[in-house]
Enzyme design. Structure first.
Site, PDB file in Angstrom:
ATOM      1  N   PHE A  37       0.824  -1.163  -0.115  1.00  0.00           N
ATOM      2  CA  PHE A  37      -0.035   0.031   0.056  1.00  0.00           C
ATOM      3  C   PHE A  37       0.736   1.385   0.135  1.00  0.00           C
ATOM      4  O   PHE A  37       1.796   1.334   0.747  1.00  0.00           O
ATOM      5  CB  PHE A  37      -0.780  -0.030   1.266  1.00  0.00           C
ATOM      6  CG  PHE A  37      -2.037   1.093   1.065  1.00  0.00           C
ATOM      7  CD1 PHE A  37      -3.253   0.796   0.526  1.00  0.00           C
ATOM      8  CD2 PHE A  37      -1.845   2.269   1.601  1.00  0.00           C
ATOM      9  CE1 PHE A  37      -4.142   1.510   0.361  1.00  0.00           C
ATOM     10  CE2 PHE A  37      -2.913   3.170   1.584  1.00  0.00           C
ATOM     11  CZ  PHE A  37      -4.086   2.915   1.071  1.00  0.00           C
ATOM     12  N   GLY A  38       0.447   2.385  -0.865  1.00  0.00           N
ATOM     13  CA  GLY A  38       1.133   3.532  -0.898  1.00  0.00           C
ATOM     14  C   GLY A  38       1.938   3.625  -2.293  1.00  0.00           C
ATOM     15  O   GLY A  38       2.354   4.609  -2.589  1.00  0.00           O
ATOM     16  N   GLY A  39       2.238   2.294  -2.993  1.00  0.00           N
ATOM     17  CA  GLY A  39       2.726   2.671  -4.285  1.00  0.00           C
ATOM     18  C   GLY A  39       4.048   2.788  -4.491  1.00  0.00           C
ATOM     19  O   GLY A  39       4.857   2.673  -3.391  1.00  0.00           O
ATOM     20  N   CYS A  41       6.488   5.091  -5.301  1.00  0.00           N
ATOM     21  CA  CYS A  41       7.444   6.248  -4.633  1.00  0.00           C
ATOM     22  C   CYS A  41       7.528   6.004  -3.157  1.00  0.00           C
ATOM     23  O   CYS A  41       8.660   6.100  -2.773  1.00  0.00           O
ATOM     24  CB  CYS A  41       6.545   7.570  -4.919  1.00  0.00           C
ATOM     25  SG  CYS A  41       7.432   9.071  -4.268  1.00  0.00           S
ATOM     26  N   HIS A 451      24.194  37.731  -3.915  1.00  0.00           N
ATOM     27  CA  HIS A 451      25.497  37.330  -4.278  1.00  0.00           C
ATOM     28  C   HIS A 451      26.188  37.117  -2.658  1.00  0.00           C
ATOM     29  O   HIS A 451      25.876  37.639  -1.905  1.00  0.00           O
ATOM     30  CB  HIS A 451      26.063  38.725  -4.962  1.00  0.00           C
ATOM     31  CG  HIS A 451      27.566  38.598  -4.865  1.00  0.00           C
ATOM     32  ND1 HIS A 451      28.143  37.920  -5.855  1.00  0.00           N
ATOM     33  CD2 HIS A 451      28.532  38.826  -4.139  1.00  0.00           C
ATOM     34  CE1 HIS A 451      29.607  37.888  -5.881  1.00  0.00           C
ATOM     35  NE2 HIS A 451      29.846  38.449  -4.532  1.00  0.00           N
TER      36      HIS A 451
END
Length: 473
Positions: A37-39, A41, A451
């Site tokens: 669960f969560g895929g 990535c 800068h």
């Protein structure tokens, strides 16, 4: 077993999980996913890899510090501690997400099974459960590609799905592939102390990037780990000992081999559409297997949108990136909830980053693509070295560069490519300019640049373009 009726069925629990908004509180929703669960990535992709990449970059710092008169030393990496720190956190998030959707919300159900279309608005699971819904969103992602060679099923052979959970840091690692996944893992394991050999078919690593970046990275990678270009794997054999031998061949028939403790196969990823039986719903496919969608993320059949069928992420997008999947999800979510006010997916360009050593970031066209689209005379190109600006002097940097490409007539940026420290952060203002239509001269002269921050490399690159001067000082 009867048919189960839902208002929304989501295939995939990655970005698709975010479709479950308060709009669906009084309706029935099913999330179907046979994986973790969560895929990708969360579990095997962006998040854990970057959690490895950062400590690996710290481990590689002594070599850089030495150039600046600072004596640091790398005493070693505690692989189990690094691994467990990462996955203790990630696994808890995955388990919590599953529990929340499946047990704590009354209107959502998680179906942890493989699923296939058995009709335009019907899917059937491996166990025979039949789910029907007016709205089905396919967010089933992609999977790693394995070459058709002997030995890929050996336990010492891994993909990105499994390599991060090794019990110990391998003393030797062979990485097969030259794309971003291969590059990131080569940098991770070499930084943490493994002896890495990276094998690539083409002569340049990251060959889909701008040629300037690809050539520079190939050169720099070769100085940090062993890079073998022009070779392909022919077979993988067990032994000697607990390791394996990777056999390679080139286009002339020459052969060589490497003994190693582990192998990472990183030959890219393919969409999971072939596992869904899309023909049963009459769905159109691209030549590379992606599900075809229109500008509103609606699935197509015979070139026409199918009412109630949608797709998002790797299964339909040519860009296999989490931020793309998340934006697709927002488009689909809006269009599901506001069918009278469909919004098109027009966001661009798509930026990407490679968290290797050094880091790389890209957006828009490469120089070759810009030349093909606009013609050589119409584009202006500027390559600015990090070492040409004050903070680059402080770093004694002779590696990093910023490359920008613009349309001479309009002054608009059409491409941006960086390699070096913080490249994924430095590119963001260039992505902003391309996305919002800010011309290069206005971008450079219409604001202060701090800068001596490293961002001055972006400012100076913009100023080096041959584009219309709009009179800003």
């Amino acid at each position: 077993m009867g048919t189960e009726s839902y208002d929304l069925v989501i295939i995939g629990s990655g970005s698709g999980n975010s479709l479950v908004t308060p709009f669906w509180d009084d309706q029935r929703v099913a999330i179907v996913d046979s994986g973790v669960f969560g895929g990708t990535c969360l579990n095997v992709g962006c998040i854990p890899t970057k959690m490895f990449a950062y400590p690996a970059s710290l481990a590689a710092a002594p070599a850089e510090a030495r150039r600046l008169g600072v004596d640091l030393s790398m005493q070693g990496a505690d692989w189990p501690e690094i691994r467990d720190r990462i996955f203790t956190r990630i696994d808890a998030i995955s388990a919590g997400g599953f529990r929340y959707r499946d047990q704590e919300l009354d209107h959502t159900t998680v179906v942890p099974e493989e699923v296939r279309f058995t009709g335009a608005h019907q899917v059937t699971t491996e166990s025979g459960r039949v789910l029907e819904a007016e709205n089905i969103v396919v967010a089933a992602g992609s999977r790693a590609v394995l070459p058709a060679i002997a030995g890929v099923d050996l336990p010492q052979v891994h993909t990105s799905d499994t390599i991060m959970r090794l019990p110990d840091l391998p003393e030797r690692l062979v990485v097969l592939g030259g794309g971003y996944i291969a590059a990131e893992f080569a940098a991770i394991f070499s930084g943490l102390g493994s002896s890495v050999v990276q094998v690539n078919r083409s002569e340049r690593l990251l060959r889909y990037h701008d040629e300037t970046i690809s050539e520079r990275f190939t050169q720099l990678a070769s100085q940090q780990w062993q890079v073998e270009t022009g070779w392909v794997p022919s077979r993988i054999e067990e032994g000697p000992g607990e390791g394996v031998t990777v056999h390679l061949q080139d286009g002339t028939g020459a052969q060589q081999s490497f003994e190693t403790d582990a192998v990472l196969i990183a030959h890219g990823r393919v969409p999971n559409s072939d596992r869904l039986n899309p023909a049963a719903a009459g769905l159109d496919l691209h030549d590379d297997g992606r599900l075809a969608v229109d500008g509103f993320q609606r699935l197509l059949s015979g070139g026409e949108p199918v009412p109630g069928l949608w797709a998002l992420g790797d299964i339909s997008s040519p860009a296999q990136l989490k931020h793309v999947a998340n934006h697709d999800q927002r488009i689909v979510s809006h269009n599901l909830e506001h069918p009278e006010d469909l919004r098109a997916n027009t966001l661009g360009p798509v930026p990407s980053a490679v968290f290797t050593r050094p880091q790389i970031a890209s957006a828009g066209l490469t120089e070759a693509e810009a030349e093909e689209k606009y013609g050589r005379d119409r584009i202006s190109v500027k390559v600015q070295g990090y070492g040409d600006v004050a903070y680059g002097w402080a770093m004694e940097d002779n590696e990093g560069l910023c490359k920008v490409i613009a349309d001479r007539e309009t002054g608009l940026l059409v491409g941006a490519h960086l390699i070096g420290h913080e490249a994924p952060n430095l590119i963001q203002p260039l992505v902003q300019a391309m996305s919002l239509g800010i011309d290069a001269h206005t971008m450079a002269r219409g604001q202060y640049w701090i800068h001596p921050a490293l961002a001055e490399v972006v400012e100076n690159a913009l100023l080096g373009l041959d584009v219309p001067d709009l009179g800003l000082l």
